[in-house]
Design a protein around this motif. Structure first.
Motif, PDB file in Angstrom:
ATOM      1  N   VAL A   1      13.795  11.922  -0.194  1.00 30.81           N
ATOM      2  CA  VAL A   1      15.223  11.680  -0.049  1.00 30.81           C
ATOM      3  C   VAL A   1      15.412  10.353   0.680  1.00 30.81           C
ATOM      4  CG1 VAL A   1      17.415  12.557   0.819  1.00 30.81           C
ATOM      5  CG2 VAL A   1      15.631  14.155   0.106  1.00 30.81           C
ATOM      6  N   PRO A   2      16.134   9.388   0.102  1.00 29.89           N
ATOM      7  CA  PRO A   2      16.404   8.130   0.827  1.00 29.89           C
ATOM      8  C   PRO A   2      17.326   8.365   2.017  1.00 29.89           C
ATOM      9  CG  PRO A   2      16.762   7.900  -1.555  1.00 29.89           C
ATOM     10  CD  PRO A   2      16.622   9.353  -1.280  1.00 29.89           C
ATOM     11  N   LEU A   3      17.115   7.591   3.077  1.00 24.83           N
ATOM     12  CA  LEU A   3      17.969   7.636   4.258  1.00 24.83           C
ATOM     13  C   LEU A   3      18.944   6.463   4.187  1.00 24.83           C
ATOM     14  CD1 LEU A   3      15.368   8.424   7.063  1.00 24.83           C
ATOM     15  CD2 LEU A   3      16.584   9.988   5.553  1.00 24.83           C
ATOM     16  N   PRO A   4      20.234   6.720   4.054  1.00 26.10           N
ATOM     17  CA  PRO A   4      21.193   5.623   3.882  1.00 26.10           C
ATOM     18  C   PRO A   4      21.198   4.682   5.084  1.00 26.10           C
ATOM     19  CG  PRO A   4      22.204   7.758   3.408  1.00 26.10           C
ATOM     20  CD  PRO A   4      20.885   8.034   4.054  1.00 26.10           C
ATOM     21  N   GLY A   5      21.298   3.383   4.797  1.00 26.53           N
ATOM     22  CA  GLY A   5      21.444   2.362   5.832  1.00 26.53           C
ATOM     23  C   GLY A   5      22.732   1.605   5.630  1.00 26.53           C
ATOM     24  N   ARG A   6      22.807   0.398   6.176  1.00 24.54           N
ATOM     25  CA  ARG A   6      24.033  -0.388   6.035  1.00 24.54           C
ATOM     26  C   ARG A   6      24.187  -0.950   4.626  1.00 24.54           C
ATOM     27  NH1 ARG A   6      23.656  -4.467  10.993  1.00 24.54           N
ATOM     28  NH2 ARG A   6      21.447  -4.235  10.490  1.00 24.54           N
ATOM     29  N   ASP A   7      23.177  -1.653   4.144  1.00 19.24           N
ATOM     30  CA  ASP A   7      23.233  -2.240   2.811  1.00 19.24           C
ATOM     31  C   ASP A   7      22.249  -1.588   1.848  1.00 19.24           C
ATOM     32  OD1 ASP A   7      25.139  -4.110   3.722  1.00 19.24           O
ATOM     33  OD2 ASP A   7      23.536  -5.381   4.513  1.00 19.24           O
ATOM     34  N   ALA A   8      21.130  -1.137   2.360  1.00 18.29           N
ATOM     35  CA  ALA A   8      20.084  -0.511   1.558  1.00 18.29           C
ATOM     36  C   ALA A   8      19.505   0.630   2.379  1.00 18.29           C
ATOM     37  CB  ALA A   8      19.004  -1.536   1.198  1.00 18.29           C
TER      38      ALA A   8
ATOM     39  N   ALA B   1       0.808  -1.221   0.000  1.00 14.95           N
ATOM     40  CA  ALA B   1       0.000   0.000   0.000  1.00 14.95           C
ATOM     41  C   ALA B   1       0.840   1.269   0.000  1.00 14.95           C
ATOM     42  CB  ALA B   1      -0.929   0.007   1.225  1.00 14.95           C
ATOM     43  N   LEU B   2       2.155   1.157   0.021  1.00 15.90           N
ATOM     44  CA  LEU B   2       3.005   2.341   0.014  1.00 15.90           C
ATOM     45  C   LEU B   2       2.881   3.057  -1.326  1.00 15.90           C
ATOM     46  CD1 LEU B   2       6.302   1.046   1.682  1.00 15.90           C
ATOM     47  CD2 LEU B   2       4.663   2.665   2.646  1.00 15.90           C
ATOM     48  N   PRO B   3       2.852   4.405  -1.336  1.00 13.37           N
ATOM     49  CA  PRO B   3       2.854   5.140  -2.606  1.00 13.37           C
ATOM     50  C   PRO B   3       4.057   4.739  -3.454  1.00 13.37           C
ATOM     51  CG  PRO B   3       2.374   6.617  -0.775  1.00 13.37           C
ATOM     52  CD  PRO B   3       2.759   5.299  -0.174  1.00 13.37           C
TER      53      PRO B   3
ATOM     54  N   GLU C   1       9.805   3.601  -4.562  1.00 10.70           N
ATOM     55  CA  GLU C   1      10.976   3.876  -5.396  1.00 10.70           C
ATOM     56  C   GLU C   1      12.105   4.446  -4.570  1.00 10.70           C
ATOM     57  OE1 GLU C   1      12.082   6.382  -9.488  1.00 10.70           O
ATOM     58  OE2 GLU C   1      10.090   6.524  -8.565  1.00 10.70           O
ATOM     59  N   GLY C   2      11.773   5.317  -3.607  1.00  9.25           N
ATOM     60  CA  GLY C   2      12.808   5.890  -2.745  1.00  9.25           C
ATOM     61  C   GLY C   2      13.466   4.852  -1.864  1.00  9.25           C
ATOM     62  N   LEU C   3      12.719   3.820  -1.488  1.00  7.52           N
ATOM     63  CA  LEU C   3      13.303   2.762  -0.653  1.00  7.52           C
ATOM     64  C   LEU C   3      14.330   1.933  -1.417  1.00  7.52           C
ATOM     65  CD1 LEU C   3      10.129   1.567   1.288  1.00  7.52           C
ATOM     66  CD2 LEU C   3      12.115   2.750   2.239  1.00  7.52           C
TER      67      LEU C   3
END
Length: 588
Positions: A265-272, A222-224, A229-231
């Motif tokens: 804006v994506p929030l950087p994580g460890r791998d994704a 259900a996410l827009p 796409e940002g994820l």
């Protein structure tokens, strides 16, 4: 050029004539701050040409507009002509329509897209001179510097605020709260879906009030589309489409697609990406490149904070699970036996330690019970304790005799410690309790280098059980002592670790609690239920310690009760002679 340069030089036709004397010009205090041009010397005779003052004025950084007493423009320098094309000689200055040039209006103004400053200097005979300077570049540099300082200050606050929360929910709420109003009027943070569900947090502000934060959960599908796409780490570029999706999701209260702009804006994580940040505000504040750069810098810090918080949460969940598996397990209910336990690890924050106790029910109605202490403290000791307990849980199913069971346990520990090179050992009291028909209980106990148990008789006497033996986990065939004790109904056997007798405290803070004080503590407590007795031993020990350091403390009390009896419902008063204050004064 200043007032002294133009004083008495106007012949009335708008031209500047040469000075009539050889006296050098005197510059007033209102003159520009830059170095004055050196005027050429006057001709020594009539045949030498006079200097061209227009050439001198043309090199001034400021433009000059000279007006007569009636406000009519008499001279306009070349610089002033470029900056103010509306101002022409022979026309009143007020008719030029330049708002920045007028009585009582000195300062800065914008003209033809340029930022200008103007200042008026009075001259003789009611005349005046306007100095006009183009400060567009300097103002732009100053604005850029202030904006950069504001961005740096904002990121410094972000680093400070996001450096503390280690709980994911608090960190996420802090992220959206910091975004408003610097970056957006509405900010939505969506974390990457977990178990098919994505959590989101939103901050919005009405007028100048404190931003309000709320949250919710959406199913992954259900996410827009822009959020999904940002994820993946891509910033959506269809901004109008992005606003419409956010409005449809109900995330932009007070904003509509027609008058709003948004960015993801994506929030950087460890791998994704660990999540995405959606920011939106009215279209009157369009997101330029500087805003986008600031959002990306903010997203990097927010992503790091959320990654740390989620990692801490995952580690805390693992630690809680492991701690729960290593905590002492309460003895199982046994007919005719009442159990009482007390436990206090040396490191309270860990909740686990090297002392252990427990019991297992036997097929014939009896129970195997034990209390022990492994070498060391903290996590390593707790892990070794878990291994020992698991061995007992498995071995009691194949051997119920206390002596043989202890030797099997010793062999298992030797194999484990040698395989891992730990070199650890343990002390233990292990026994089998079998209820009798008359309400009593027969205890067959073996010792593995542990402190001797104590028995509280109905008469009030406290007996020490002469139980000896060697440490387990050290040698292949340890010497094991075995004792059988019978408890009449109402009598109690107490097992305890050396954290009780070796507790250091008292008036000087370094005196051991000792076996004698423990006996005094138990005197007069023969009618106490087993849980109350175990709690009393722990409480008196902790009172003796005060706030000092201590070893792990473990107490196991076993009381013989009638199989159908309810036991005592009220605690009985302890004699005054056993108060904690008198125990501290009694000799060791």
């Amino acid at each position: 050029m200043t007032a002294s340069d133009v004083r008495d030089t106007d012949p009335g036709d708008g031209r500047i004539s040469t000075p009539s004397t050889t006296r050098p010009p005197v510059w007033s205090a209102d003159a520009p701050s830059w170095p004055s041009p050196t005027l050429p010397p006057l001709a020594p005779d009539r045949d030498q040409a006079a200097p061209d003052w227009s050439e001198v004025v043309e090199h001034f950084r400021e433009g000059l507009v000279v007006c007569d007493a009636d406000g009519v423009v008499r001279h306009v320098s070349p610089v002033a002509e470029r900056l103010l094309p509306e101002v022409v000689p022979g026309v009143a200055l007020a008719a030029s329509g330049v708002a920045g040039l007028g009585e009582g209006r000195p300062g800065g103004f914008t003209h033809h897209g340029r930022r200008l400053t103007a200042r008026q200097v009075p001259l003789s005979a009611g005349r005046c001179c306007w100095y006009v300077e183009d400060v567009t570049e300097s103002v732009s540099r100053a604005d850029a510097l202030l904006a950069e300082r504001a961005r740096s200050a904002f990121l410094a606050v972000v680093g400070d605020k996001l450096g503390n929360p280690l709980h994911p929910d608090r960190a996420a709420a802090a992220v959206v709260r910091l975004t408003v109003p610097t970056l957006a009027e509405v900010a939505v943070l969506v974390l990457a879906p977990r178990a098919g569900r994505a959590r989101w947090w939103r901050a919005s502000r009405v007028d100048d009030e404190t931003p309000m934060v709320d949250s919710g959960v959406l199913a992954g599908p259900a996410l827009p589309a822009a959020i999904a796409e940002g994820l993946t780490g891509v910033e959506p570029h269809a901004l109008d489409w992005l606003v419409e999706q956010a409005v449809d999701a109900g995330w932009l209260p007070g904003l509509t697609g027609a008058d709003s702009v948004a960015r993801v804006v994506p929030l950087p994580g460890r791998d994704a990406p660990i999540g995405v940040l959606l920011v939106a505000r009215r279209s009157s504040r369009w997101y330029d490149e500087d805003d986008v750069g600031l959002m990306r810098a903010f997203a990097a810090r927010a992503g790091a904070a959320l990654t740390t918080a989620l990692l801490y949460r995952d580690q805390a969940e693992v630690a809680d699970t492991l701690q729960a598996s290593l905590l002492p397990v309460e003895p199982v209910e046994t007919a005719g036996v009442q159990w009482g336990t007390a436990y206090r690890p040396a490191q309270a924050g860990l909740r686990i330690g090297g002392d252990f106790y427990g019991s297992h029910r036997l097929a014939d109605g009896g129970s195997v019970f034990f209390l022990g202490d492994v070498s060391g403290k903290g996590v390593e000791a707790a892990v070794f304790t878990g291994q020992l307990r698991q061995c007992l849980q498995a071995l009691h199913r194949v051997e119920s005799h206390p002596g043989r069971l202890l030797r099997l346990l010793n062999d298992a520990l030797l194999e484990t410690t040698q395989a891992h090179g730990q070199g650890r050992f343990a002390t233990i009291v292990l026994g089998v309790a079998r209820p009798q028909r008359d309400g009593g209980v027969t205890l067959t106990m073996v010792g593995g280098g542990h402190l001797p148990p104590l028995v509280l008789r109905n008469s009030g006497e406290v007996e020490s059980v002469p139980l000896r033996g060697m440490l387990i986990g050290v040698v292949p065939d340890p010497r094991v002592g075995e004792v059988t004790v019978r408890l009449a109904p109402g009598e109690t056997c107490l097992l305890y670790s050396d954290g009780v007798t070796e507790a250091r405290g008292g008036r000087r803070g370094d005196e051991q609690f000792g076996a004698e004080r423990l006996l005094t503590t138990l005197t007069g407590c023969q009618r106490m239920p087993a849980p109350a007795l175990a709690e009393r031993v722990e409480q008196v020990t902790c009172d003796w310690l005060g706030h000092g350091d201590h070893d792990d403390i473990a107490v196991l009390a076993l009381r013989a009760v009638s199989p159908g009896g309810r036991g005592a419902r009220h605690l009985h008063a302890v004699p005054t002679s056993t108060s904690a204050d008198e125990q501290r004064e009694s000799p060791a």
